[in-house]
Design a protein around this motif. Structure first.
Motif, PDB file in Angstrom:
ATOM      1  N   ALA B 413      19.502  47.118 -28.571  1.00  0.00           N
ATOM      2  CA  ALA B 413      20.115  46.469 -27.413  1.00  0.00           C
ATOM      3  C   ALA B 413      21.301  46.042 -27.671  1.00  0.00           C
ATOM      4  O   ALA B 413      22.412  45.786 -26.394  1.00  0.00           O
ATOM      5  CB  ALA B 413      19.095  45.023 -27.760  1.00  0.00           C
ATOM      6  N   LEU B 414      22.045  45.780 -29.234  1.00  0.00           N
ATOM      7  CA  LEU B 414      23.186  45.600 -29.303  1.00  0.00           C
ATOM      8  C   LEU B 414      24.134  46.772 -28.615  1.00  0.00           C
ATOM      9  O   LEU B 414      25.394  46.974 -28.342  1.00  0.00           O
ATOM     10  CB  LEU B 414      23.390  45.361 -31.008  1.00  0.00           C
ATOM     11  CG  LEU B 414      22.662  44.370 -31.535  1.00  0.00           C
ATOM     12  CD1 LEU B 414      23.052  44.399 -32.493  1.00  0.00           C
ATOM     13  CD2 LEU B 414      23.595  43.290 -30.522  1.00  0.00           C
ATOM     14  N   VAL B 415      23.686  48.856 -29.019  1.00  0.00           N
ATOM     15  CA  VAL B 415      24.060  49.489 -28.186  1.00  0.00           C
ATOM     16  C   VAL B 415      23.894  49.406 -27.362  1.00  0.00           C
ATOM     17  O   VAL B 415      24.995  49.645 -26.219  1.00  0.00           O
ATOM     18  CB  VAL B 415      23.299  51.042 -29.920  1.00  0.00           C
ATOM     19  CG1 VAL B 415      24.369  51.764 -28.538  1.00  0.00           C
ATOM     20  CG2 VAL B 415      23.529  50.592 -30.589  1.00  0.00           C
ATOM     21  N   ALA B 416      23.708  48.952 -26.113  1.00  0.00           N
ATOM     22  CA  ALA B 416      23.281  49.614 -24.555  1.00  0.00           C
ATOM     23  C   ALA B 416      24.041  47.609 -24.296  1.00  0.00           C
ATOM     24  O   ALA B 416      24.831  48.188 -23.616  1.00  0.00           O
ATOM     25  CB  ALA B 416      22.071  48.602 -24.594  1.00  0.00           C
ATOM     26  N   ALA B 417      23.995  46.717 -25.390  1.00  0.00           N
ATOM     27  CA  ALA B 417      25.084  46.115 -24.805  1.00  0.00           C
ATOM     28  C   ALA B 417      26.655  46.190 -24.714  1.00  0.00           C
ATOM     29  O   ALA B 417      27.213  46.448 -24.237  1.00  0.00           O
ATOM     30  CB  ALA B 417      25.132  44.161 -25.606  1.00  0.00           C
ATOM     31  N   PHE B 418      26.500  46.891 -25.672  1.00  0.00           N
ATOM     32  CA  PHE B 418      28.396  47.738 -26.598  1.00  0.00           C
ATOM     33  C   PHE B 418      28.897  48.688 -25.228  1.00  0.00           C
ATOM     34  O   PHE B 418      29.385  48.142 -24.658  1.00  0.00           O
ATOM     35  CB  PHE B 418      28.511  48.110 -27.995  1.00  0.00           C
ATOM     36  CG  PHE B 418      29.696  48.938 -28.209  1.00  0.00           C
ATOM     37  CD1 PHE B 418      30.416  48.034 -28.941  1.00  0.00           C
ATOM     38  CD2 PHE B 418      30.149  49.627 -28.055  1.00  0.00           C
ATOM     39  CE1 PHE B 418      31.147  47.943 -29.219  1.00  0.00           C
ATOM     40  CE2 PHE B 418      31.144  50.367 -28.450  1.00  0.00           C
ATOM     41  CZ  PHE B 418      32.039  49.774 -29.380  1.00  0.00           C
ATOM     42  N   ALA B 419      27.428  49.063 -24.718  1.00  0.00           N
ATOM     43  CA  ALA B 419      27.910  50.629 -23.657  1.00  0.00           C
ATOM     44  C   ALA B 419      28.001  49.478 -22.629  1.00  0.00           C
ATOM     45  O   ALA B 419      28.891  49.949 -21.748  1.00  0.00           O
ATOM     46  CB  ALA B 419      27.538  51.225 -23.608  1.00  0.00           C
ATOM     47  N   LEU B 420      27.197  48.846 -21.807  1.00  0.00           N
ATOM     48  CA  LEU B 420      27.420  48.297 -20.980  1.00  0.00           C
ATOM     49  C   LEU B 420      28.889  47.276 -20.018  1.00  0.00           C
ATOM     50  O   LEU B 420      29.541  47.754 -19.358  1.00  0.00           O
ATOM     51  CB  LEU B 420      25.846  47.290 -20.130  1.00  0.00           C
ATOM     52  CG  LEU B 420      25.118  48.142 -20.892  1.00  0.00           C
ATOM     53  CD1 LEU B 420      23.528  47.109 -20.267  1.00  0.00           C
ATOM     54  CD2 LEU B 420      24.672  48.686 -19.076  1.00  0.00           C
ATOM     55  N   ARG B 421      28.578  46.731 -21.646  1.00  0.00           N
ATOM     56  CA  ARG B 421      30.225  46.196 -21.301  1.00  0.00           C
ATOM     57  C   ARG B 421      30.928  46.405 -21.249  1.00  0.00           C
ATOM     58  O   ARG B 421      32.688  46.152 -20.953  1.00  0.00           O
ATOM     59  CB  ARG B 421      29.958  44.494 -22.597  1.00  0.00           C
ATOM     60  CG  ARG B 421      29.325  43.453 -21.889  1.00  0.00           C
ATOM     61  CD  ARG B 421      29.593  42.538 -21.666  1.00  0.00           C
ATOM     62  NE  ARG B 421      30.496  41.919 -21.759  1.00  0.00           N
ATOM     63  CZ  ARG B 421      31.535  41.314 -21.354  1.00  0.00           C
ATOM     64  NH1 ARG B 421      31.862  42.239 -20.117  1.00  0.00           N
ATOM     65  NH2 ARG B 421      32.335  40.606 -21.383  1.00  0.00           N
ATOM     66  N   ARG B 422      31.368  47.529 -21.312  1.00  0.00           N
ATOM     67  CA  ARG B 422      32.255  48.779 -21.338  1.00  0.00           C
ATOM     68  C   ARG B 422      32.640  49.531 -19.846  1.00  0.00           C
ATOM     69  O   ARG B 422      33.147  50.914 -19.838  1.00  0.00           O
ATOM     70  CB  ARG B 422      33.145  49.963 -22.570  1.00  0.00           C
ATOM     71  CG  ARG B 422      33.534  49.349 -23.255  1.00  0.00           C
ATOM     72  CD  ARG B 422      32.984  49.606 -25.455  1.00  0.00           C
ATOM     73  NE  ARG B 422      33.633  49.124 -26.123  1.00  0.00           N
ATOM     74  CZ  ARG B 422      33.813  47.857 -26.600  1.00  0.00           C
ATOM     75  NH1 ARG B 422      31.970  46.986 -25.713  1.00  0.00           N
ATOM     76  NH2 ARG B 422      33.903  46.685 -27.566  1.00  0.00           N
ATOM     77  N   THR B 423      31.628  50.236 -19.274  1.00  0.00           N
ATOM     78  CA  THR B 423      31.444  50.585 -18.653  1.00  0.00           C
ATOM     79  C   THR B 423      30.868  49.318 -17.245  1.00  0.00           C
ATOM     80  O   THR B 423      31.465  49.027 -16.538  1.00  0.00           O
ATOM     81  CB  THR B 423      30.123  51.261 -18.770  1.00  0.00           C
ATOM     82  OG1 THR B 423      28.740  50.942 -19.046  1.00  0.00           O
ATOM     83  CG2 THR B 423      30.526  52.518 -19.000  1.00  0.00           C
ATOM     84  N   VAL B 424      28.862  49.558 -16.630  1.00  0.00           N
ATOM     85  CA  VAL B 424      28.971  48.236 -15.421  1.00  0.00           C
ATOM     86  C   VAL B 424      29.461  47.441 -15.228  1.00  0.00           C
ATOM     87  O   VAL B 424      29.485  46.789 -14.433  1.00  0.00           O
ATOM     88  CB  VAL B 424      27.595  48.391 -15.209  1.00  0.00           C
ATOM     89  CG1 VAL B 424      27.344  50.370 -14.599  1.00  0.00           C
ATOM     90  CG2 VAL B 424      26.725  48.708 -16.172  1.00  0.00           C
ATOM     91  N   THR B 425      29.236  46.731 -16.489  1.00  0.00           N
ATOM     92  CA  THR B 425      29.882  45.397 -16.579  1.00  0.00           C
ATOM     93  C   THR B 425      31.197  44.954 -17.573  1.00  0.00           C
ATOM     94  O   THR B 425      31.270  44.165 -18.281  1.00  0.00           O
ATOM     95  CB  THR B 425      28.565  44.249 -17.431  1.00  0.00           C
ATOM     96  OG1 THR B 425      28.496  44.764 -18.619  1.00  0.00           O
ATOM     97  CG2 THR B 425      27.523  44.541 -16.681  1.00  0.00           C
TER      98      THR B 425
END
Lengths: 84, 621
Positions: B413-425
């Motif tokens: 979840a932490l990795v996904a949040a990190f990646a999402l905040r730099r891409t789709v969100t």
């Protein structure tokens, strides 16, 4: 931004030190956030005090403003200046 | 209708106020259990309404509007309050009167909102709430003077002790006319000028300033202490999870036994056939598999609601903010993610309090990675079958594997949040600003009504979305029926079986066999259904308590160890849960995000399972 050399950001206050807000750099905030800051009681002339700094690096801060306690991060705390 | 409108019309009264003013307590005290919880059209903000009997014999509809600091909203909740006041919500009648709920211990901030509301010209009554706490803190307030200066009725109330309710009703009755007032016009207000005015007003009516929050500051000295604070939070969370799993065990057993007894009753009463199968294998098995989590959800929410009411939750958010900031979220995301350990559905609903749309969306997208309790049955069966029950140091290996799976979900979840905040969100992180209210004893009535609301919302969903999807999946797993003389398990002839067979080549590279893939199809309804589906595929008629052991035996002989490990890794990320996708569709008001959520979780699950499988094969397991 005020040029008053003696002003310090609330971030520089020691825990438990009470000071009066001298200036808020509203230009450094988006309008909605500037308004919310005011709604939470941050305004020139109001007394503030840092109650706590969070563990792991001292960010965010718990600031008492009037009768309210508000958590905010240091980057925002730097925009709020207090009288010496 | 010939009767005059004024006779049949039921006036509408709204409770409005800052968060933490005790608005919901006042609402609960005024309406008791005569409440209706629904949703506003288009948005997923809860609409709470109840009946309020006025002393003059009239009955008003009382609406509890979401707490907000002003009429300039920063979150979907707050926008509803503004729109309701300006009569802009489709299907909602315009307001006849407003009760401004004010915290007597925080007069100067709350009075600013009263002044903003007063400028609208709507009939307004001020409830000076928590007047007892003000007295305890030594804050004296001349409420008559406040009323005179505001030119408004001011009523002292203590919602949790039901004090001042009659006076409030009388004040309201005198303000509600026979015809609704004109709709107020929205115009910009100068928040700083109002704030200054409120401060002066507060200073004028306060006969003594007292030492507000002395108690709260004493508690915070421990709760927010740099070392003790995080340790206390860890202890609270540990106790909470222990309670969720150990206290829920017995009631979950009763529900399972109840469902099983009902199935036996039905089997005895009805002739064998598709209708019996629909009721037993579709409706009861599917809905039962979800309702069985009700005890866990209630216990989790008992903790969450209590912690919220005491004021501790904002302290937890404060302590967690730093960690959340590292992955581009803020402390507020902590509470929804915590709820997601029971079930992602209430967790996703709890994201409504996050004021930034991007943060909220990111939190919704990672919520399914928190190991929900529906994964436990799957983990339990596979761990039981493949992980030897021996000790590693002081710990059992099986428990360690379970812990590792939870940890993998959190890290994912932490990795996904990190990646999402730099891409789709992607986008600037909005400033984190959070009021930390004073500590309060939780009121039994408020906890009870909150819990009741959660339970009914959950059961309603189980009765609608989940029921419908389980019936569809049951049909897919039952038709077409096996030909006469068919030797394979019936599910292999069905639509679900055919879909599973067709998908098999996709899953073969990550070590999944056809039986697993077939089980994943009905597992879409709810993750734990995959267990009973595996039982069906492996030609066991029923995977209940007494023959779960035989499923474990069967799996042990049918799956190589790398496949079992890959299956566990798959379930850490597995997107299979119709309810989560449905609630995401509702909360984000588009199909785009549930489809995105499904795709990214599918990709993550596929990669995780594949890597696990090939590493395990390479290691010679």
């Amino acid at each position: 931004m005020t040029n008053h050399a003696l002003h310090r950001p609330i971030d520089a206050l020691a825990v438990g030190e009470v000071a009066l807000i001298a200036a808020i750099d509203r230009a450094g905030l988006d309008p909605g956030t500037a308004q919310r800051l005011c709604e939470l009681g941050f305004d020139e002339g109001v007394d503030v005090e840092i109650l706590h700094r969070a563990p792991f690096g001292g960010d965010p801060l718990a600031v008492r403003v009037g009768n309210m306690v508000v958590a905010l991060r240091r980057d925002m705390a730097r925009l709020i200046e207090v009288e010496p | 209708m010939n009767a005059p409108v004024s006779i049949t019309r039921q006036p509408v009264v709204a409770l409005v106020g800052n968060p933490n003013a005790g608005k919901t307590s006042l609402f609960n005290a005024l309406t008791g259990s005569r409440q209706k919880v629904g949703n506003y059209p288009g948005v997923t903000v809860e609409r709470k309404a109840g009946r309020l009997a006025l002393p003059d014999g009239r009955t008003a509809e009382l609406i509890d509007l979401p707490g907000t600091y002003s009429l300039s909203p920063r979150s979907p909740d707050e926008a509803v309050t503004r729109d309701a006041i300006f009569g802009r919500i489709a299907g909602e009648r315009p307001l006849d009167a407003v009760v401004a709920v004010v915290d007597a211990t925080n007069l100067r901030n709350h009075l600013r909102f009263v002044l903003e509301l007063k400028a609208l010209g709507l009939p307004l009554v001020v409830a000076l709430n928590m007047i007892d706490l003000a007295a305890r803190d030594g804050i004296g307030i001349d409420s008559a003077r406040l009323g005179a200066l505001l030119d408004l009725p001011v009523v002292e109330t203590v919602a949790v002790r039901r004090r001042g309710l009659e006076a409030l009703g009388a004040a309201l009755a005198s303000r509600i006319g026979d015809t609704p007032p004109a709709l107020p016009q929205e115009r910009p207000s100068d928040v700083r000028a109002l704030q200054k005015q409120a401060r002066q007003l507060a200073a004028t009516v306060q006969t003594s300033t007292g030492s507000a929050r002395a108690w709260s500051q004493r508690i915070d000295a421990v709760v927010l202490q740099p070392l003790a604070g995080p340790l206390l939070l860890a202890a609270v969370l540990f106790f909470m999870f222990q309670a969720v799993f150990s206290w829920a065990e017995a009631p979950m057993g009763w529900i399972e036994a109840g469902v099983a007894a009902l199935q036996v009753e039905l089997a005895a009463a009805l002739p064998e056939g598709w209708f019996l199968s629909l009721l037993n294998d579709g409706v009861l098995a599917g809905v039962g598999a979800v309702v069985v989590f009700l005890p866990q959800i209630l216990i989790l929410f008992l903790f969450i609601i209590t912690l919220e009411q005491t004021g501790y939750m904002t302290r937890a958010a404060f302590l967690m903010d730093r960690l959340m900031a590292r992955v581009g979220l803020n402390g507020r995301a902590f509470i929804p993610l915590l709820s997601s350990f029971a079930c992602a559905v209430p967790g996703i609903m709890a994201t409504r309090t996050i004021d930034s749309p991007r943060d909220r969306l990111t939190t919704i997208l990672i919520a399914p990675l928190m190991t929900c309790s529906a994964r436990l049955p799957v983990y339990a069966v596979v761990i039981g079958a493949f992980i030897p029950a021996r000790d590693v140091g002081p710990f059992g290996l099986q428990g360690l594997v379970l812990f590792a799976l939870y940890l993998a979900g959190i890290l994912g979840a932490l990795v996904a949040a990190f990646a999402l905040r730099r891409t789709v969100t992607k986008g600037a992180a909005p400033p984190f600003l959070m009021e930390m209210p004073k500590y309060q004893w939780p009121a039994l009535r408020d906890v009870g009504l909150g819990l009741y609301g959660r339970a009914t919302a959950f059961l309603q969903r189980a009765g609608t979305i989940i029921l419908a999807s389980t019936v569809v999946l049951w049909a897919m797993a039952s038709w077409p029926q096996p030909p006469v003389g068919g030797t394979k398990p019936p599910i292999e002839y069905s639509l679900a079986g055919k879909i599973g067979s067709a998908l098999e080549p996709i899953f073969a590279p990550i070590g999944f066999n056809k039986e697993i893939v077939i089980a994943l199809v009905p597992g879409m309804a709810a993750r734990e259904v995959a267990v009973s589906a595996l039982g069906t595929v492996y030609a066991l008629n029923d995977v209940s308590e007494d023959n779960a052991g035989s499923l474990i035996e069967r799996l042990r002989s049918a799956w190589p160890l790398p496949t079992a490990l890959a299956f566990l890794a798959w379930f850490v990320f597995a997107p299979q849960c119709i309810s989560t996708l449905a609630i995401t569709r509702r909360e984000t008001a588009s199909w785009r995000w549930p489809i995105f959520m499904f795709s990214y979780l599918f990709a993550a699950a596929y990669v995780a399972a594949g890597v696990t499988y090939h590493l395990a094969v390479a290691a010679g397991l």
